[in-house]
Design an enzyme around this catalytic site. Structure first.
Site, mmCIF file in Angstrom:
data_model
loop_
_atom_site.group_PDB
_atom_site.id
_atom_site.type_symbol
_atom_site.label_atom_id
_atom_site.label_comp_id
_atom_site.label_asym_id
_atom_site.label_seq_id
_atom_site.Cartn_x
_atom_site.Cartn_y
_atom_site.Cartn_z
ATOM 1 N N GLN A 14 0.828 -1.226 0.000
ATOM 2 C CA GLN A 14 0.000 0.000 0.000
ATOM 3 C C GLN A 14 0.854 1.264 0.000
ATOM 4 O OE1 GLN A 14 -2.373 0.854 3.506
ATOM 5 N NE2 GLN A 14 -3.720 2.258 2.378
ATOM 6 N N ASP A 54 13.448 -11.540 -1.085
ATOM 7 C CA ASP A 54 12.896 -11.897 0.219
ATOM 8 C C ASP A 54 13.813 -11.278 1.273
ATOM 9 O OD1 ASP A 54 12.008 -12.976 2.556
ATOM 10 O OD2 ASP A 54 12.121 -15.076 1.917
ATOM 11 N N TYR A 144 1.664 -7.261 16.541
ATOM 12 C CA TYR A 144 2.147 -6.216 15.619
ATOM 13 C C TYR A 144 2.719 -5.042 16.421
ATOM 14 C CZ TYR A 144 1.632 -2.503 12.036
ATOM 15 O OH TYR A 144 1.825 -1.454 11.171
ATOM 16 N N LYS A 148 6.576 -3.722 16.631
ATOM 17 C CA LYS A 148 6.949 -2.351 16.264
ATOM 18 C C LYS A 148 7.690 -1.664 17.420
ATOM 19 C CE LYS A 148 5.383 -1.927 12.037
ATOM 20 N NZ LYS A 148 6.318 -1.796 10.925
HETATM 21 P P1 NAD Z 1 1.515 -3.886 2.844
HETATM 22 O O1 NAD Z 1 1.138 -5.176 3.478
HETATM 23 O O2 NAD Z 1 0.553 -3.259 1.904
HETATM 24 O O3 NAD Z 1 2.900 -4.052 2.058
HETATM 25 C C1 NAD Z 1 3.967 -4.792 2.578
HETATM 26 C C2 NAD Z 1 4.726 -5.382 1.405
HETATM 27 O O4 NAD Z 1 5.804 -6.147 1.927
HETATM 28 C C3 NAD Z 1 3.873 -6.340 0.545
HETATM 29 O O5 NAD Z 1 3.906 -5.962 -0.809
HETATM 30 C C4 NAD Z 1 4.520 -7.705 0.768
HETATM 31 O O6 NAD Z 1 4.476 -8.538 -0.369
HETATM 32 C C5 NAD Z 1 5.936 -7.304 1.121
HETATM 33 N N1 NAD Z 1 6.637 -8.360 1.859
HETATM 34 C C6 NAD Z 1 6.129 -9.166 2.833
HETATM 35 N N2 NAD Z 1 7.057 -10.046 3.230
HETATM 36 C C7 NAD Z 1 8.182 -9.788 2.511
HETATM 37 C C8 NAD Z 1 9.470 -10.352 2.472
HETATM 38 N N3 NAD Z 1 9.794 -11.401 3.252
HETATM 39 N N4 NAD Z 1 10.375 -9.822 1.632
HETATM 40 C C9 NAD Z 1 10.075 -8.786 0.834
HETATM 41 N N5 NAD Z 1 8.851 -8.202 0.805
HETATM 42 C C10 NAD Z 1 7.916 -8.704 1.645
HETATM 43 O O7 NAD Z 1 1.915 -2.895 4.003
HETATM 44 P P2 NAD Z 1 1.898 -1.289 3.985
HETATM 45 O O8 NAD Z 1 0.557 -0.847 4.442
HETATM 46 O O9 NAD Z 1 2.439 -0.793 2.721
HETATM 47 O O10 NAD Z 1 2.895 -1.004 5.199
HETATM 48 C C11 NAD Z 1 4.263 -0.743 4.998
HETATM 49 C C12 NAD Z 1 4.891 -0.464 6.344
HETATM 50 O O11 NAD Z 1 4.223 0.643 6.967
HETATM 51 C C13 NAD Z 1 4.790 -1.629 7.348
HETATM 52 O O12 NAD Z 1 5.936 -1.648 8.162
HETATM 53 C C14 NAD Z 1 3.600 -1.245 8.196
HETATM 54 O O13 NAD Z 1 3.665 -1.806 9.466
HETATM 55 C C15 NAD Z 1 3.737 0.262 8.242
HETATM 56 N N6 NAD Z 1 2.471 0.933 8.553
HETATM 57 C C16 NAD Z 1 1.436 0.919 7.659
HETATM 58 C C17 NAD Z 1 0.255 1.558 7.979
HETATM 59 C C18 NAD Z 1 -0.930 1.585 7.027
HETATM 60 O O14 NAD Z 1 -2.000 2.079 7.390
HETATM 61 N N7 NAD Z 1 -0.770 1.098 5.802
HETATM 62 C C19 NAD Z 1 0.127 2.217 9.213
HETATM 63 C C20 NAD Z 1 1.187 2.158 10.113
HETATM 64 C C21 NAD Z 1 2.374 1.546 9.767
HETATM 65 N N1 SER Z 2 -2.937 0.629 9.604
HETATM 66 C C1 SER Z 2 -2.166 -0.197 10.469
HETATM 67 C C2 SER Z 2 -2.956 -1.350 10.964
HETATM 68 O O1 SER Z 2 -4.151 -1.186 11.117
HETATM 69 C C3 SER Z 2 -1.665 0.607 11.642
HETATM 70 O O2 SER Z 2 -0.346 0.276 11.831
HETATM 71 O O3 SER Z 2 -2.400 -2.369 11.228
#
Ligand code: NAD
Ligand code: SER
Length: 314
Positions: A14, A54, A144, A148
């Protein structure tokens, strides 16, 4: 000064898709290598280099860093809150080992900078519910959140002990239309827009009055790049910065969507994610980020709603 070469890990997710595109605009297409375990996202195709990677395979990661002359890593691979509760061991393993692999390689190869996001999920039921401060009681109840919080202290440790310039933001729930969310508790705030357009109705897995800190993706991308481009002297927080924009509930978004789609209806069927949401603060105090590196959000709920509906419809 040598040109930056950036590796984005988890680029098909995302945040990864939009962050990769934004970084390519700033640093040049060839300077930003996208990587992921899954296939390249369609929006990234033809916009710059992509490698299948990976992050748990440290040797292969190290090879890529050397082969590509990487100077900065953005690590986005993780298992988010809701999916994490279904497989706690895997979530802990991926979320912490991926970070340790990246921090170790950053130290060995003397990379210029590392970015790794934390989350509002570090906070737990004993943290203040409103305007939750940067430093406070932190007792997360999801795997989670635990991963973190541990990760934040690994960042601080690698900075203090080995001088790794690793920077971090505790993102709130992120709303976007370009790529789908990956299994979080705040995903309802994306799904609701898609369903409003396709079905004119939505069943929320969180209750009507469940307030959570939220942010529109363009603000989150800007915050990330502004933090990474800030002078290191301005960075006083080496765990992870609270960064906030707005707070709203499913009831609030539904009312805002109705202004655009008058026959939109919403029903509420809270599931296991309700308990996760209730363990988090409803709003965040991000005054330290505002003071240190000038953070300021731009999007409020009416603007997010209009932009989401507009873009999803077209
Ligand atoms: P997401 O799940 O959409 O994307 C994560 C990506 O990592 C995926 O495309 C997945 O295929 C890839 N991935 C998983 N395992 C892997 C591996 N072993 N090697 C390589 N790639 C791998 O997550 P996101 O929403 O884009 O979140 C990204 C970061 O931001 C994360 O650390 C998440 O905790 C943090 N975050 C996101 C949000 C949110 O609302 N989206 C909020 C707070 C924090
Ligand atoms: N959007 C994220 C979740 O709900 C917050 O880290 O997991």
């Amino acid at each position: 000064m040598a040109k930056e070469k950036i590796l984005v890990i988890g680029a098909s997710g995302q945040i990864g898709v939009e962050l990769t595109l934004a970084l390519r605009k700033i640093y040049g297409e060839a300077q930003v290598v996208a990587s992921d375990l899954r296939e390249e996202n369609n929006l990234l195709k033809g916009t710059g280099p992509y490698v299948s990677l990976d992050v748990m395979n440290k040797e292969m990661l190290h090879v890529q860093v050397i082969r590509q002359n990487v100077t900065q890593i953005y690590l986005l691979a993780a298992i988010l809150s809701a999916t994490g509760e279904k497989n706690p061991g895997l979530a802990w393993h991926l979320n912490t080992q991926s970070l340790l692999n990246v921090l170790d390689i950053a130290r060995e190869e003397q990379l210029q900078k590392v970015y790794w996001p934390s989350s509002i999920a570090v906070f737990g039921p004993t943290s203040p519910k409103n305007n939750c401060p940067q430093q406070t009681i932190i007792e997360p109840t999801t795997v989670y959140g635990i991963s973190k919080y541990a990760g934040e202290f690994w960042c601080k440790y690698y900075h203090q002990r080995f001088g790794v310039d690793v920077r971090s933001i505790r993102y709130p729930g992120l709303i976007s239309y370009k790529s789908s969310p990956g299994g979080g508790t705040t995903d309802y705030a994306v799904e609701i827009f898609q369903e409003a357009i396709e079905e004119k109705s939505y069943t929320s897995f969180l209750g009507a009055d469940t307030y959570l800190p939220m942010m529109y993706m363009p603000d989150a991308i800007r915050a990330t790049i502004e933090l990474m481009e800030s002078d290191a002297k301005k960075i006083s927080i080496r765990t992870s910065y609270n960064v906030a924009a707005i707070s709203f509930s499913p009831g609030d978004i539904a009312a805002e969507i109705k202004k655009h789609i008058p026959d939109f209806t919403i029903a509420y069927k809270p599931d296991y994610r309700q308990q996760i949401a209730e363990s988090w603060p409803q709003s965040i105090d991000d005054s330290v980020a505002r003071k240190d590196w000038g953070w300021k959000h731009e999007y409020d709920l009416p603007r997010i709603t209009a932009d989401m509906l507009n873009n999803l419809q077209s």
